[in-house]
Design a protein around this motif. Structure first.
Motif, mmCIF file in Angstrom:
data_model
loop_
_atom_site.group_PDB
_atom_site.id
_atom_site.type_symbol
_atom_site.label_atom_id
_atom_site.label_comp_id
_atom_site.label_asym_id
_atom_site.label_seq_id
_atom_site.Cartn_x
_atom_site.Cartn_y
_atom_site.Cartn_z
ATOM 1 N N SER A 160 0.831 -1.209 0.000
ATOM 2 C CA SER A 160 0.000 0.000 0.000
ATOM 3 C C SER A 160 0.862 1.254 0.000
ATOM 4 O O SER A 160 1.392 1.650 1.045
ATOM 5 C CB SER A 160 -0.918 0.011 1.237
ATOM 6 O OG SER A 160 -1.546 1.271 1.385
ATOM 7 N N ASN A 183 -9.801 3.793 3.637
ATOM 8 C CA ASN A 183 -10.406 3.271 2.407
ATOM 9 C C ASN A 183 -9.367 3.064 1.311
ATOM 10 O O ASN A 183 -9.412 2.070 0.571
ATOM 11 C CB ASN A 183 -11.498 4.222 1.914
ATOM 12 C CG ASN A 183 -12.722 4.225 2.819
ATOM 13 O OD1 ASN A 183 -12.929 3.286 3.599
ATOM 14 N ND2 ASN A 183 -13.524 5.268 2.750
ATOM 15 N N SER A 243 -7.353 0.000 2.091
ATOM 16 C CA SER A 243 -8.200 -1.169 1.853
ATOM 17 C C SER A 243 -8.280 -1.506 0.369
ATOM 18 O O SER A 243 -8.186 -2.675 -0.031
ATOM 19 C CB SER A 243 -9.609 -0.934 2.411
ATOM 20 O OG SER A 243 -9.583 -0.747 3.808
ATOM 21 N N GLU A 244 -8.436 -0.478 -0.461
ATOM 22 C CA GLU A 244 -8.517 -0.690 -1.912
ATOM 23 C C GLU A 244 -7.214 -1.250 -2.472
ATOM 24 O O GLU A 244 -7.221 -2.062 -3.404
ATOM 25 C CB GLU A 244 -8.867 0.626 -2.617
ATOM 26 C CG GLU A 244 -10.297 1.086 -2.389
ATOM 27 C CD GLU A 244 -10.565 2.467 -2.968
ATOM 28 O OE1 GLU A 244 -9.666 3.009 -3.655
ATOM 29 O OE2 GLU A 244 -11.660 3.005 -2.732
ATOM 30 N N ASP A 276 -6.901 -5.143 -0.306
ATOM 31 C CA ASP A 276 -8.000 -6.075 -0.040
ATOM 32 C C ASP A 276 -8.046 -6.511 1.416
ATOM 33 O O ASP A 276 -8.533 -7.594 1.750
ATOM 34 C CB ASP A 276 -7.926 -7.314 -0.950
ATOM 35 C CG ASP A 276 -8.242 -7.001 -2.400
ATOM 36 O OD1 ASP A 276 -9.017 -6.049 -2.636
ATOM 37 O OD2 ASP A 276 -7.704 -7.684 -3.291
ATOM 38 N N VAL A 277 -7.515 -5.673 2.283
ATOM 39 C CA VAL A 277 -7.653 -5.860 3.727
ATOM 40 C C VAL A 277 -8.351 -4.626 4.274
ATOM 41 O O VAL A 277 -7.909 -3.500 4.024
ATOM 42 C CB VAL A 277 -6.283 -6.044 4.416
ATOM 43 C CG1 VAL A 277 -6.444 -6.069 5.933
ATOM 44 C CG2 VAL A 277 -5.610 -7.330 3.938
ATOM 45 N N LYS A 278 -9.448 -4.808 4.977
ATOM 46 C CA LYS A 278 -10.249 -3.678 5.444
ATOM 47 C C LYS A 278 -9.627 -3.051 6.688
ATOM 48 O O LYS A 278 -9.267 -3.754 7.633
ATOM 49 C CB LYS A 278 -11.673 -4.133 5.750
ATOM 50 C CG LYS A 278 -12.637 -2.968 5.951
ATOM 51 C CD LYS A 278 -14.067 -3.429 5.939
ATOM 52 C CE LYS A 278 -15.026 -2.248 5.942
ATOM 53 N NZ LYS A 278 -14.932 -1.436 4.728
ATOM 54 N N ILE A 279 -9.497 -1.716 6.669
ATOM 55 C CA ILE A 279 -9.010 -0.984 7.833
ATOM 56 C C ILE A 279 -10.230 -0.530 8.630
ATOM 57 O O ILE A 279 -10.991 0.329 8.185
ATOM 58 C CB ILE A 279 -8.149 0.227 7.429
ATOM 59 C CG1 ILE A 279 -7.096 -0.173 6.392
ATOM 60 C CG2 ILE A 279 -7.509 0.850 8.674
ATOM 61 C CD1 ILE A 279 -6.185 -1.291 6.808
ATOM 62 N N THR A 321 -7.119 -4.160 11.489
ATOM 63 C CA THR A 321 -7.433 -4.661 10.151
ATOM 64 C C THR A 321 -8.313 -5.900 10.186
ATOM 65 O O THR A 321 -8.331 -6.654 11.163
ATOM 66 C CB THR A 321 -6.134 -5.004 9.401
ATOM 67 O OG1 THR A 321 -5.402 -5.992 10.165
ATOM 68 C CG2 THR A 321 -5.246 -3.772 9.253
ATOM 69 N N GLU A 359 -10.889 -8.907 4.016
ATOM 70 C CA GLU A 359 -12.112 -8.627 3.249
ATOM 71 C C GLU A 359 -12.974 -9.883 3.125
ATOM 72 O O GLU A 359 -14.198 -9.804 3.075
ATOM 73 C CB GLU A 359 -11.748 -8.117 1.847
ATOM 74 C CG GLU A 359 -11.184 -6.703 1.809
ATOM 75 C CD GLU A 359 -12.257 -5.619 1.885
ATOM 76 O OE1 GLU A 359 -13.445 -5.984 2.063
ATOM 77 O OE2 GLU A 359 -11.913 -4.440 1.755
ATOM 78 N N TRP A 391 -14.903 -10.076 6.280
ATOM 79 C CA TRP A 391 -15.896 -8.998 6.263
ATOM 80 C C TRP A 391 -17.084 -9.370 5.381
ATOM 81 O O TRP A 391 -18.242 -9.152 5.762
ATOM 82 C CB TRP A 391 -15.236 -7.717 5.773
ATOM 83 C CG TRP A 391 -16.148 -6.536 5.618
ATOM 84 C CD1 TRP A 391 -16.710 -6.066 4.458
ATOM 85 C CD2 TRP A 391 -16.616 -5.660 6.652
ATOM 86 N NE1 TRP A 391 -17.481 -4.967 4.705
ATOM 87 C CE2 TRP A 391 -17.447 -4.688 6.038
ATOM 88 C CE3 TRP A 391 -16.406 -5.602 8.034
ATOM 89 C CZ2 TRP A 391 -18.055 -3.672 6.762
ATOM 90 C CZ3 TRP A 391 -17.021 -4.590 8.759
ATOM 91 C CH2 TRP A 391 -17.839 -3.635 8.129
#
Length: 336
Positions: free
Chosen positions: A109, A141, A144-145, A148-151, A250, A253, A256
């Motif tokens: 990232s 965001n 995350s984009e 592919d791991v959501k913060i 984290t 995804e 999630w």
């Protein structure tokens, strides 16, 4: 079981992480759970850290907010590997949650590089405003984009200072200092502009490096200065407060996406509350550790933080532009 054991060290990083996750899942699955989902939450902290206490708070809150539908199995103290390995496990869907140092995932990232910029926050209030506001959500965001791991939220709260084997009466004393830093462009640029000689050294070698004079100092927060006993060989602490640490809470995804809308709302709400709690714990531990350092013989030196910011402003601006972070950096500066 013992006869068929495979040495995880013989496997590649990601494969080792997936195997570890599978083994832990199998072991924990024997008991079974009553929850519709049982999230596996790995982290690198010991039981007395804000990592563990924040994870326990999340465990408590999500149980309440999901009416018992979502449980959490906390796996701390790096039992699932280094933070980079745990992040890779989340990218692959082999681990549900973790707490990650953004400086360790910049290969995945580019946006995460923003947290390596020194003198990013005016004070703790500004730091909180950034993390809890629209800017923090934009950063979350974007990361995350890219991964592919959501913060979900932000932990952190350690104030970074200069640890030195020699007194730091003024900024001139930084001139020529062999300073151990993380190998990020913003840090190297800033401390070079201040006259130091940024030096790369493995974490486990720092204490000996200070003893032998291979380095004159390092950048660290009070809690870890005390835990690692750095003040025994480098008893001077320059209060630069050039950074306040940020850690990412984290979630895979894949994990999630398994949740329903109401469950996702419960997870996000629990994450935000747990993050607030963990940050307060970290700030308190940081202040207590600084007092402990003084009690154990460390000397604190006030540094001219405004002058430091003036010196690094122009060279840092070039690096920030090269990294494509100028707009985001300005949003952080202007927040609040």
């Amino acid at each position: 079981m013992t006869k068929n054991w495979i040495d995880p060290k013989a496997l590649p990083t990601l494969t080792r992480g997936l195997l570890t996750g599978a083994l832990v899942t199998a072991a924990l699955g024997i008991a079974g759970t009553a929850q519709a989902f049982d999230l596996r939450f790995g982290h690198g902290g010991t039981e007395d850290t804000a990592y563990q206490l924040g994870a326990e708070k999340f465990q408590e809150l999500i149980g309440e907010k999901s009416d018992g539908e979502i449980g959490v199995q906390i796996l701390g103290n790096s039992v699932l590997g280094h933070e980079t390995e745990m992040f890779e496990q989340q990218m692959a869907g082999a681990l549900d949650m973790s707490i990650i140092n953004p400086g360790l995932i910049t290969d995945f990232s580019p946006t995460a590089n923003v947290f390596s910029i020194p003198f990013l926050y005016r004070d703790v209030e500004h730091w909180q405003t950034v993390l809890d506001g629209d800017v923090g959500r934009d950063i979350a965001n974007q990361i995350s984009e890219e991964t592919d791991v959501k913060i979900l939220a932000f932990f952190g709260g350690g104030k970074r200072q200069v640890v030195s084997t020699r007194p730091l009466e003024n900024l001139d004393d930084i001139e020529g200092m062999k300073l151990r830093t993380n190998p990020t462009k913003p840090l190297i640029t800033a401390w070079s502009a201040l006259g130091a000689e940024p030096t790369v050294m493995a974490w486990k070698e720092i204490y000996t490096g200070l003893q032998l004079g291979a380095i004159d100092g390092l950048l660290n927060e009070a809690e870890w200065i005390h835990r690692m006993r750095f003040h025994e060989v480098a008893p001077h602490i320059g209060l630069s407060q050039h950074d306040i640490t940020v850690r990412l809470l984290t979630m895979s995804e894949m994990a999630w996406d398994r949740l329903g809308d109401e469950q996702q709302q419960a997870v996000m709400a629990a994450a935000q509350e747990a993050a607030h709690y963990a940050r307060e714990v970290q700030l308190k531990q940081d202040a207590e550790a600084l007092d402990q350092l003084v009690a154990e013989g460390a000397t604190l030196h006030e540094l001219d933080r405004e002058r430091m910011q003036e010196i690094v402003k122009a060279p840092l601006a070039e690096v920030i532009e090269d990294m494509g972070l100028t707009e985001l950096h300005q949003k952080i500066i202007n927040a609040g």
